[in-house]
Design a protein around this motif. Structure first.
Motif, PDB file in Angstrom:
ATOM      1  N   ILE A 164       5.503   4.369   6.445  1.00 47.09           N
ATOM      2  CA  ILE A 164       4.464   3.337   6.364  1.00 47.09           C
ATOM      3  C   ILE A 164       3.590   3.536   7.591  1.00 47.09           C
ATOM      4  O   ILE A 164       4.034   3.348   8.724  1.00 47.09           O
ATOM      5  N   GLY A 165       2.413   3.925   7.364  1.00 50.80           N
ATOM      6  CA  GLY A 165       1.586   4.238   8.536  1.00 50.80           C
ATOM      7  C   GLY A 165       2.151   5.482   9.196  1.00 50.80           C
ATOM      8  O   GLY A 165       2.285   6.534   8.576  1.00 50.80           O
ATOM      9  N   ASN A 166       2.525   5.343  10.424  1.00 54.32           N
ATOM     10  CA  ASN A 166       3.115   6.475  11.128  1.00 54.32           C
ATOM     11  C   ASN A 166       4.613   6.413  11.204  1.00 54.32           C
ATOM     12  O   ASN A 166       5.247   7.323  11.722  1.00 54.32           O
ATOM     13  N   CYS A 167       5.118   5.337  10.736  1.00 54.53           N
ATOM     14  CA  CYS A 167       6.528   5.091  11.016  1.00 54.53           C
ATOM     15  C   CYS A 167       7.385   5.500   9.824  1.00 54.53           C
ATOM     16  O   CYS A 167       7.154   5.022   8.710  1.00 54.53           O
ATOM     17  N   PRO A 168       8.339   6.339  10.025  1.00 54.87           N
ATOM     18  CA  PRO A 168       9.215   6.674   8.904  1.00 54.87           C
ATOM     19  C   PRO A 168      10.054   5.458   8.506  1.00 54.87           C
ATOM     20  O   PRO A 168      10.517   4.716   9.363  1.00 54.87           O
ATOM     21  N   VAL A 169      10.204   5.299   7.230  1.00 49.56           N
ATOM     22  CA  VAL A 169      10.939   4.125   6.756  1.00 49.56           C
ATOM     23  C   VAL A 169      11.969   4.557   5.728  1.00 49.56           C
ATOM     24  O   VAL A 169      11.929   5.658   5.198  1.00 49.56           O
ATOM     25  N   LEU A 170      12.832   3.633   5.466  1.00 46.92           N
ATOM     26  CA  LEU A 170      13.883   3.870   4.488  1.00 46.92           C
ATOM     27  C   LEU A 170      14.050   2.577   3.702  1.00 46.92           C
ATOM     28  O   LEU A 170      14.367   1.541   4.256  1.00 46.92           O
ATOM     29  N   PHE A 171      13.832   2.663   2.412  1.00 43.87           N
ATOM     30  CA  PHE A 171      14.013   1.487   1.576  1.00 43.87           C
ATOM     31  C   PHE A 171      15.392   1.535   0.955  1.00 43.87           C
ATOM     32  O   PHE A 171      15.851   2.576   0.501  1.00 43.87           O
ATOM     33  N   ASN A 172      15.988   0.374   0.883  1.00 42.57           N
ATOM     34  CA  ASN A 172      17.293   0.324   0.240  1.00 42.57           C
ATOM     35  C   ASN A 172      17.359  -0.909  -0.655  1.00 42.57           C
ATOM     36  O   ASN A 172      17.117  -2.018  -0.188  1.00 42.57           O
ATOM     37  N   LEU A 173      17.675  -0.681  -1.894  1.00 40.76           N
ATOM     38  CA  LEU A 173      17.694  -1.797  -2.823  1.00 40.76           C
ATOM     39  C   LEU A 173      18.981  -2.597  -2.670  1.00 40.76           C
ATOM     40  O   LEU A 173      20.069  -2.047  -2.639  1.00 40.76           O
ATOM     41  N   LEU A 174      18.826  -3.899  -2.581  1.00 37.56           N
ATOM     42  CA  LEU A 174      20.001  -4.743  -2.451  1.00 37.56           C
ATOM     43  C   LEU A 174      20.328  -5.455  -3.742  1.00 37.56           C
ATOM     44  O   LEU A 174      21.496  -5.673  -4.056  1.00 37.56           O
TER      45      LEU A 174
ATOM     46  N   LYS B 151       0.815  -1.202   0.000  1.00 38.39           N
ATOM     47  CA  LYS B 151       0.000   0.000   0.000  1.00 38.39           C
ATOM     48  C   LYS B 151       0.847   1.250   0.000  1.00 38.39           C
ATOM     49  O   LYS B 151       0.569   2.219  -0.712  1.00 38.39           O
ATOM     50  N   ALA B 152       1.888   1.226   0.785  1.00 34.59           N
ATOM     51  CA  ALA B 152       2.728   2.412   0.839  1.00 34.59           C
ATOM     52  C   ALA B 152       3.343   2.710  -0.519  1.00 34.59           C
ATOM     53  O   ALA B 152       3.411   3.860  -0.964  1.00 34.59           O
ATOM     54  N   ILE B 153       3.770   1.656  -1.178  1.00 37.30           N
ATOM     55  CA  ILE B 153       4.396   1.894  -2.477  1.00 37.30           C
ATOM     56  C   ILE B 153       3.372   2.391  -3.486  1.00 37.30           C
ATOM     57  O   ILE B 153       3.644   3.294  -4.292  1.00 37.30           O
ATOM     58  N   LYS B 154       2.249   1.828  -3.440  1.00 32.73           N
ATOM     59  CA  LYS B 154       1.237   2.279  -4.393  1.00 32.73           C
ATOM     60  C   LYS B 154       0.851   3.719  -4.144  1.00 32.73           C
ATOM     61  O   LYS B 154       0.646   4.497  -5.095  1.00 32.73           O
ATOM     62  N   ASP B 155       0.782   4.087  -2.907  1.00 32.81           N
ATOM     63  CA  ASP B 155       0.492   5.495  -2.629  1.00 32.81           C
ATOM     64  C   ASP B 155       1.579   6.385  -3.192  1.00 32.81           C
ATOM     65  O   ASP B 155       1.314   7.448  -3.758  1.00 32.81           O
ATOM     66  N   SER B 156       2.768   5.940  -3.025  1.00 33.30           N
ATOM     67  CA  SER B 156       3.874   6.742  -3.528  1.00 33.30           C
ATOM     68  C   SER B 156       3.818   6.869  -5.044  1.00 33.30           C
ATOM     69  O   SER B 156       4.044   7.940  -5.613  1.00 33.30           O
ATOM     70  N   ILE B 157       3.482   5.788  -5.710  1.00 34.70           N
ATOM     71  CA  ILE B 157       3.373   5.865  -7.176  1.00 34.70           C
ATOM     72  C   ILE B 157       2.250   6.826  -7.544  1.00 34.70           C
ATOM     73  O   ILE B 157       2.370   7.628  -8.481  1.00 34.70           O
ATOM     74  N   LEU B 158       1.204   6.755  -6.812  1.00 39.01           N
ATOM     75  CA  LEU B 158       0.078   7.615  -7.128  1.00 39.01           C
ATOM     76  C   LEU B 158       0.446   9.082  -6.995  1.00 39.01           C
ATOM     77  O   LEU B 158       0.134   9.906  -7.850  1.00 39.01           O
ATOM     78  N   VAL B 159       1.118   9.387  -5.902  1.00 33.58           N
ATOM     79  CA  VAL B 159       1.482  10.786  -5.683  1.00 33.58           C
ATOM     80  C   VAL B 159       2.454  11.268  -6.739  1.00 33.58           C
ATOM     81  O   VAL B 159       2.356  12.383  -7.233  1.00 33.58           O
TER      82      VAL B 159
ATOM     83  N   LYS C 271      10.453   3.548 -12.719  1.00 27.54           N
ATOM     84  CA  LYS C 271       9.493   4.425 -12.047  1.00 27.54           C
ATOM     85  C   LYS C 271       9.131   3.859 -10.688  1.00 27.54           C
ATOM     86  O   LYS C 271       9.086   4.567  -9.678  1.00 27.54           O
ATOM     87  N   VAL C 272       8.856   2.585 -10.690  1.00 28.41           N
ATOM     88  CA  VAL C 272       8.463   1.986  -9.417  1.00 28.41           C
ATOM     89  C   VAL C 272       9.619   2.061  -8.423  1.00 28.41           C
ATOM     90  O   VAL C 272       9.409   2.308  -7.232  1.00 28.41           O
ATOM     91  N   TRP C 273      10.796   1.852  -8.911  1.00 26.54           N
ATOM     92  CA  TRP C 273      11.949   1.938  -8.022  1.00 26.54           C
ATOM     93  C   TRP C 273      12.073   3.345  -7.456  1.00 26.54           C
ATOM     94  O   TRP C 273      12.347   3.531  -6.270  1.00 26.54           O
ATOM     95  N   SER C 274      11.897   4.341  -8.287  1.00 27.78           N
ATOM     96  CA  SER C 274      11.954   5.707  -7.760  1.00 27.78           C
ATOM     97  C   SER C 274      10.864   5.937  -6.732  1.00 27.78           C
ATOM     98  O   SER C 274      11.070   6.582  -5.704  1.00 27.78           O
ATOM     99  N   ALA C 275       9.707   5.400  -7.043  1.00 24.64           N
ATOM    100  CA  ALA C 275       8.620   5.587  -6.088  1.00 24.64           C
ATOM    101  C   ALA C 275       8.940   4.906  -4.770  1.00 24.64           C
ATOM    102  O   ALA C 275       8.645   5.424  -3.689  1.00 24.64           O
ATOM    103  N   ILE C 276       9.524   3.746  -4.858  1.00 22.96           N
ATOM    104  CA  ILE C 276       9.903   3.053  -3.626  1.00 22.96           C
ATOM    105  C   ILE C 276      10.914   3.886  -2.852  1.00 22.96           C
ATOM    106  O   ILE C 276      10.844   4.009  -1.627  1.00 22.96           O
ATOM    107  N   THR C 277      11.866   4.464  -3.572  1.00 24.93           N
ATOM    108  CA  THR C 277      12.856   5.275  -2.872  1.00 24.93           C
ATOM    109  C   THR C 277      12.213   6.447  -2.168  1.00 24.93           C
ATOM    110  O   THR C 277      12.666   6.900  -1.124  1.00 24.93           O
ATOM    111  N   MET C 278      11.139   6.942  -2.776  1.00 27.84           N
ATOM    112  CA  MET C 278      10.531   8.131  -2.189  1.00 27.84           C
ATOM    113  C   MET C 278       9.484   7.824  -1.135  1.00 27.84           C
ATOM    114  O   MET C 278       8.834   8.738  -0.633  1.00 27.84           O
ATOM    115  N   VAL C 279       9.332   6.587  -0.802  1.00 28.60           N
ATOM    116  CA  VAL C 279       8.403   6.279   0.283  1.00 28.60           C
ATOM    117  C   VAL C 279       8.993   6.788   1.577  1.00 28.60           C
ATOM    118  O   VAL C 279      10.137   6.489   1.917  1.00 28.60           O
ATOM    119  N   ARG C 280       8.222   7.552   2.274  1.00 27.54           N
ATOM    120  CA  ARG C 280       8.764   8.133   3.504  1.00 27.54           C
ATOM    121  C   ARG C 280       8.239   7.465   4.753  1.00 27.54           C
ATOM    122  O   ARG C 280       8.890   7.455   5.771  1.00 27.54           O
TER     123      ARG C 280
END
Lengths: 154, 722
Positions: free
Chosen positions: A92-102, A36-44, A81-90
């Motif tokens: 999840i819910g209330n919790c700040p997160v950081l995605f890192n591609l491995l 959900k978080a990623i999809k929101d990010s793509i949407l925005v 695009k999806v990868w960029s969106a994932i990077t820009m996810v700030r």
């Protein structure tokens, strides 16, 4: 041959990177949360059409809540695009997160191999970080997850 | 491959946040970060760098299992596990009017206390000035608001040609949605104008939440039109070039010489100095490196590292010296101007050859660049040139190196090396000037004064930085480094054939004691080749270490020169002893030292074999002559820079360096040569081997070791020039 060309991204999630040592995870991530978080990010960032075009192949295939490793599949055309969106996810819910591609791969097989390796390493790290005693069901859970990786399919 | 760097971490945040950011950066696989400080308006002395670098222990407090995580990520990214995590300091000056932008020149002492300088233009005129004239490393434009000026293509092009990088910060993209709308069109425009070159991607992350891993950042830039390949270079290679360039400018006088102090204990035992293993020279180190070895080891290492808070290497050198008691290293750095690569600076603190300094280095300090305000002025300040390359050969103890330098021609970096042979340097030789005492080792010091005319920048040898002292010695030795160096431009030894042998030029900055440094700058012939390499200097170190006697080296060098002559490489062997005239065309071996360097009584002159690169590096005898004349022989030093580049072409030019007694001539030549001088090629394997064999007794260094015939030839050549 196979019509669908996908990209499989192995990413790790850092929950609340600002927190101090010893604090427990603020939330439990699940496949649904992350998706959900990623999809929101793509949407925005990319709008309705952006979301729609990436939705066809988008799926969070695997998620390990202990090691916070997740495997995400996207189509080959949209993966940047999806990868960029994932990077820009700030958050999840209330919790700040950081995605890192491995790892990024084109086939599920290579992805499985990479994911297994990363998962094991991360589990080692988790054990180091959390101290000595490790309850049995955590181990069990971990084994289950590893099994799940092995039976992943496209 | 190289590591990833994030060169903009704001410094005005709480310490815990900074620590967390640094931890996160390490974890995500970055190899280095730079702490950024913003100032606006007039700079005062207060603004000197006071950013505390973090120590490993503080990082480990926050994340005890840091090492494991770091290793894991590094493996994934393909970075060697043992590479250190570097910290730098950076200053961003906001410039609104051209007058404010004027402060960004190379003479500003406050700027020198930081590792990099960035300018943030706020108006059109400021932007134009920043692109065209300002002496900065980075142009940081704040894209988050509507740009108050237009980005014009000619300006952007000019900036790229000068080697200035444009910075794009990504944390605003992540943090704020509205900002994205403003930012992306402007950034796209910049990317279009620059075609993706000379761009670095940094975060300006105020908190860890806005921080991302290197590949993620590279991918983000695809949103603004950067291809993935360019994006990856923007975050790794460009940063690395920028760091190397900036540090080279900072730590090397005219990008050629760096002096590192030797502790006085070492002075007595000059022989030993040569045998000391030079630590690997770290071209992009600026103190504050964190090594993540075992935790235990890292703790001890950190303790040592953290003492060197300042970016300037010299302090670290001193610290290192204190801790290791190592001798000074003079690393000759061959740098090519445009390419950051070659500037290799040796890790401070180790200096192989002994310097003799009569007095305290107070004098030297003055000579040194202002930058080294924190530390002993190890760098010689050559008044005339901006470029650091100056090869100062130590030489007369009595001479104040500084003075000499000052007296040098503007073109030429005066090196006071009475006995130092000028080295051709493509590589910048570093002079180690011990704070306490500098043993002038050199007989062989060949000061590359060539730099005189050249910007030192160019002198860098394409391939490698040469550790002056050690290297020279090592040059003779079989080219161990070559394999390693081959790729790198550094390697003093220059596998590539271009070996810049720079005699260690030792500058006696402090007091002008003779600086025994003989920097051998060997311009690698193949400058062209390895330019991109930054790190091979290390290799050189081993070479130098093997040189026990400078004198021997000199003689060896001389001999070698002759031998070398045959080879394509031009070897510049600077003999401390006498000024060696630069060989005109690379073919000639180093001109035998005609005059024994006068007052040079370097104790520890390190003979650097400076093999003049065939292209035309000539050894400059400047060292010797200059001493006599007391001019700073910038040219010698200068030789290093340009020579490398010019090597190929400049054979002729270089050659004629100085005739004995013709300082002026030398100067002229130096200038000519300077292009070539750099072409001191480190001895190739064979050379090195030869060198070894022809170890000479520590006879008078100034004796012409070379075939007198060669000398004669040279004189002939010089005649017309006279």
């Amino acid at each position: 041959m196979v019509g669908f060309k996908n990209r499989y991204m192995v990413t790790e999630v850092f929950l609340d990177p600002n927190r101090d040592l010893g604090v427990d995870d603020p939330i439990i991530i699940t496949q649904y949360n992350v998706s959900k978080a990623i999809k929101d990010s793509i949407l925005v960032n990319f709008g309705e059409c952006g979301l729609a075009s990436s939705l066809g192949s988008f799926q969070v295939k695997y998620l390990n809540p202990i090691t916070k490793l997740c495997i995400i599949r996207t189509s080959r055309e949209e993966y940047q695009k999806v990868w960029s969106a994932i990077t820009m996810v700030r958050r999840i819910g209330n919790c700040p997160v950081l995605f890192n591609l491995l790892d990024l791969s084109g086939s599920i097989k290579a992805c499985k191999v990479a994911a297994l390796k990363c998962d094991e390493m991360k589990f080692e790290h988790y054990k180091l970080a959390s101290g000595a005693p490790l309850s049995a069901d955590v181990n069990q859970h971990m084994q289950n997850c590893l099994e799940k990786i092995k039976i992943l399919e496209h | 491959m190289g590591g990833f760097f994030d060169l903009n971490i704001p410094q005005d945040i709480t310490k815990t946040t900074r620590i967390k950011l640094a931890v996160k950066a390490m974890e995500l696989g970055y190899s280095g970060i730079a702490y950024n400080r913003n100032i606006k308006g007039i700079m005062s002395d207060h603004d000197r760098c006071s950013i505390p670098l973090l120590s490993l222990s503080s990082l480990l407090d926050v994340a005890p299992s840091l090492a494991f995580s770091v290793n894991f990520h590094r493996d994934l990214l393909g970075i060697p596990r043992s590479s250190p995590f570097r910290q730098y300091t950076r200053l961003t000056v906001s410039a609104d009017t051209p007058s404010q932008a004027q402060v960004l020149n190379s003479g500003n002492p406050v700027l020198k206390t930081y590792d990099f300088v960035a300018v943030k233009p706020l108006s059109q005129t400021a932007f134009d000035h920043a692109c065209l004239k300002a002496e900065v490393d980075i142009i940081a434009i704040d894209f988050s608001e509507k740009l108050p000026f237009r980005l014009k293509l000619p300006m952007v092009k000019a900036a790229i040609e000068r080697g200035v990088y444009f910075e794009i910060t990504y944390s605003d993209l992540i943090a704020d949605i509205q900002v994205r709308r403003q930012m992306i069109p402007s950034v796209k425009l910049l990317v279009d104008w620059t075609r993706g070159k000379n761009i670095i991607l940094t975060s300006a992350a105020c908190s860890v939440n806005d921080f991302r891993g290197p590949y993620d950042v590279a991918n983000l830039s695809s949103l603004v039109g950067l291809s993935m390949e360019r994006a990856k270079t923007a975050i790794s290679k460009n940063c690395r070039n920028l760091i190397a360039n900036a540090l080279r400018k900072k730590h090397f006088y005219k990008e050629a010489i760096r002096i590192e102090p030797i502790s006085s204990d070492e002075i007595s035992d000059t022989k030993e100095l040569f045998s000391v293993n030079w630590p690997k020279w770290d071209p992009i180190s600026s103190g504050g490196d964190l090594q993540l070895g075992d935790i235990e080891k890292s703790f001890s290492a950190t303790a040592r590292v953290s003492t060197t808070a300042k970016a300037i290497d010299f302090s670290e050198v001193l610290n290192g010296m204190a801790s290791n008691g190592a001798s000074f290293l003079t690393a000759i750095q061959a740098t090519e101007a445009p390419i950051a690569i070659s500037g290799v600076s040796e890790k401070p603190g180790e200096f192989d050859f002994p310097f003799e300094t009569d007095q305290a280095s107070s004098d030297n300090a003055s000579v040194k660049n202002q930058t080294s305000s924190n530390e002993n002025s190890q760098e010689m300040n050559l008044p005339s040139d901006d470029t650091r390359a100056f090869t100062e050969s130590e030489g007369s103890r009595s001479h104040v190196s500084t003075i000499k330098e000052e007296s040098k021609n503007p073109n030429i970096s005066d090196v006071i090396l009475p006995s130092i042979v000028d080295e051709r340097h493509d590589m910048q030789s570093q002079k180690c000037i011990p704070s306490c005492e500098i043993n002038v080792v050199l007989l062989n010091v060949s000061v590359m004064n060539q730099t005189s005319s050249m910007d030192i920048n160019n002198t860098c040898v394409a391939n490698a930085k040469i550790n002056t002292s050690c290297e020279n010695a090592n040059f003779l030795a079989p080219p161990t480094e070559n394999p390693s160096c081959s790729k790198d431009s550094f390697v003093v030894l220059c596998p590539q054939d271009v070996s810049l042998n720079e005699d260690s030029m030792e500058m006696d900055v402090k007091d002008q004691e003779d600086i025994p440094l003989t920097e051998k700058v060997s311009s690698s012939e193949h400058l062209g080749e390895s330019q991109s390499d930054l790190t091979t200097i290390v290799d050189c170190v081993p070479l130098l270490a093997t040189d026990d006697t400078k004198v021997e080296n000199i003689s060896l060098v001389a001999n070698k020169l002759e031998v070398m002559m045959d080879e394509d490489d031009t070897y510049v062997t600077n003999n401390v002893m006498g000024r060696e005239h630069l060989e005109e065309s690379g073919d000639e071996t180093i001109t035998p030292v005609d005059h024994i360097p006068l007052s040079v009584t370097f104790d520890g002159m390190i003979v650097k074999d400076v093999l003049s690169v065939a292209s035309g590096e000539n050894l400059e005898k400047l060292a010797v002559e200059e001493q006599e004349h007391g001019d700073a022989d910038s040219r010698r030093v200068l030789v290093m820079d340009d020579d490398l580049k010019a090597k190929d072409s400049s054979v002729e030019t270089c050659m004629s360096l100085e005739e004995e007694g013709m300082t002026k001539q030398i100067h002229e030549e130096a200038s000519v040569e300077s292009k070539h001088t750099a072409s001191v090629t480190f001895l190739s394997g064979k050379l090195r081997a030869k060198r070894r064999t022809s170890h000479k007794q520590p006879s008078f260094p100034l004796k012409r070791l070379l075939n007198p015939m060669a000398f004669k030839k040279r004189s002939k050549k010089f005649k017309p020039k006279v």
